[in-house]
Write a protein that holds these residues in place. Structure first.
Motif, short mmCIF file in Angstrom:
data_model
loop_
_atom_site.label_atom_id
_atom_site.label_comp_id
_atom_site.label_asym_id
_atom_site.label_seq_id
_atom_site.Cartn_x
_atom_site.Cartn_y
_atom_site.Cartn_z
N LYS A 138 0.83 -1.21 0.00
CA LYS A 138 0.00 0.00 0.00
C LYS A 138 0.86 1.26 0.00
O LYS A 138 0.60 2.22 -0.73
CB LYS A 138 -0.92 0.02 1.22
CG LYS A 138 -2.10 -0.93 1.13
CD LYS A 138 -2.99 -0.77 2.36
CE LYS A 138 -4.19 -1.71 2.29
NZ LYS A 138 -5.04 -1.58 3.50
N THR A 139 1.89 1.24 0.83
CA THR A 139 2.79 2.40 0.91
C THR A 139 3.50 2.61 -0.42
O THR A 139 3.62 3.74 -0.91
CB THR A 139 3.82 2.21 2.04
OG1 THR A 139 3.13 2.08 3.28
CG2 THR A 139 4.77 3.39 2.12
N LYS A 140 3.98 1.53 -1.01
CA LYS A 140 4.68 1.62 -2.28
C LYS A 140 3.76 2.17 -3.37
O LYS A 140 4.15 3.08 -4.13
CB LYS A 140 5.20 0.23 -2.69
CG LYS A 140 6.09 0.23 -3.94
CD LYS A 140 6.67 -1.17 -4.15
CE LYS A 140 7.65 -1.20 -5.31
NZ LYS A 140 7.00 -1.01 -6.61
N LYS A 141 2.56 1.65 -3.42
CA LYS A 141 1.61 2.10 -4.45
C LYS A 141 1.25 3.57 -4.25
O LYS A 141 1.16 4.33 -5.22
CB LYS A 141 0.36 1.24 -4.41
CG LYS A 141 -0.62 1.56 -5.53
CD LYS A 141 -1.82 0.61 -5.51
CE LYS A 141 -2.78 0.94 -6.64
NZ LYS A 141 -3.95 0.02 -6.65
N ARG A 142 1.04 3.93 -3.00
CA ARG A 142 0.65 5.32 -2.71
C ARG A 142 1.77 6.28 -3.11
O ARG A 142 1.52 7.33 -3.72
CB ARG A 142 0.31 5.47 -1.24
CG ARG A 142 -0.18 6.87 -0.87
CD ARG A 142 -0.85 6.88 0.48
NE ARG A 142 -1.40 8.19 0.76
CZ ARG A 142 -0.74 9.14 1.42
NH1 ARG A 142 0.46 8.91 1.89
NH2 ARG A 142 -1.30 10.33 1.63
N LEU A 143 3.01 5.95 -2.76
CA LEU A 143 4.13 6.81 -3.11
C LEU A 143 4.33 6.87 -4.63
O LEU A 143 4.64 7.93 -5.18
CB LEU A 143 5.40 6.33 -2.42
CG LEU A 143 5.46 6.54 -0.90
CD1 LEU A 143 6.73 5.91 -0.34
CD2 LEU A 143 5.41 8.02 -0.55
N GLU A 144 4.15 5.75 -5.28
CA GLU A 144 4.29 5.74 -6.75
C GLU A 144 3.22 6.60 -7.41
O GLU A 144 3.50 7.32 -8.38
CB GLU A 144 4.18 4.29 -7.27
CG GLU A 144 5.42 3.46 -6.98
CD GLU A 144 5.25 2.01 -7.37
OE1 GLU A 144 6.29 1.31 -7.49
OE2 GLU A 144 4.10 1.54 -7.52
N ASN A 145 2.00 6.54 -6.86
CA ASN A 145 0.92 7.37 -7.39
C ASN A 145 1.20 8.85 -7.16
O ASN A 145 0.95 9.70 -8.04
CB ASN A 145 -0.41 6.99 -6.76
CG ASN A 145 -0.93 5.66 -7.25
OD1 ASN A 145 -0.54 5.18 -8.31
ND2 ASN A 145 -1.82 5.04 -6.48
#
Length: 228
Positions: free
Chosen positions: A142-149
């Motif tokens: 979730k953290t990775k996806k959020r930062l990528e977004n």
């Protein structure tokens, strides 16, 4: 019959007096509305000159570049600790549970330039404290996806501002601004030419009319002389 004629004449005179008084109050309200219009046009012009818009967009561009750099570093950090992510979470579980993920990590979409700069100045210890006190360690994916977004979002803003700045032509911009100011000025003049019942439908004008009524009540002779 005589008394009826006297009453009728008196009634006409009274109506005429009321009408003339209303006209004076309308002139007063018109004057205040005109001053408001001039102030708004001046403020609009001041905030929308070629140089003010260029400065504003340049500031946004710089801000989003700083934010993108920070997010990129956070993604790099996240990748480095991938295997230790949940161990770090476990070691700090007391703090994390107490905060219950109420704070979203890096709400960059609402950052001002100064706030972005402050984040960029953080030491690793300060940055780690922010991660622990937020939802950073809630879930790796979730953290990775959020930062990528977030990174994708700010990169799109960077591209947008760069494009807008490169397409900003001073002569064309000033021409468009002059046209907008002229349109606003004509719309304001058109409004003031409306009948009083139409103007009073606008809340700001109604308030000006009420202010002028009170001014006349306080000093009727002076008011009538000024707005005759």
């Amino acid at each position: 019959m005589k008394y009826f004629l006297i009453f009728f004449v008196f009634l006409l005179f009274s109506c005429d007096q009321v009408d003339r008084t209303a006209k004076k109050i309308e002139k007063c309200a018109d004057s205040k509305a005109e001053s408001l219009f001039k102030k708004k046009i001046f403020e609009y012009e001041l905030n929308n000159t070629y140089f003010s818009i260029k400065k504003k967009k340049s500031g946004f561009l710089l801000r989003d570049k700083v934010i993108a750099q920070i997010i990129h570093k956070e993604l790099s950090y996240l990748n480095e600790i991938k295997d230790q992510f949940y161990n770090i979470k476990s070691e700090n579980i007391d703090i994390i549970n107490k905060l219950n993920y109420n704070l979203k990590y890096m709400r960059t979409r609402w950052w001002s330039y100064n706030e972005a700069v402050e984040w960029a100045k953080d030491t690793e210890s300060e940055r780690f404290s922010k991660r622990i006190k937020s939802d950073f360690f809630e879930d790796y994916d979730k953290t990775k996806k959020r930062l990528e977004n977030l990174l994708s979002f700010h990169r799109s803003l960077i591209l947008m501002y760069e494009t807008e700045l490169s397409n900003l032509n001073e002569a064309e911009f000033n021409k468009n601004l002059a046209e907008k100011l002229d349109t606003k000025s004509r719309e304001n003049k058109k409004f003031l030419k409306n009948k009083i019942d139409i103007k009073l439908q606008r809340r700001f004008y109604e308030q000006y009319f009420q202010i002028c009524e009170k001014q006349r009540e306080e000093s009727p002779i002076l008011f009538d002389k000024k707005w005759k």
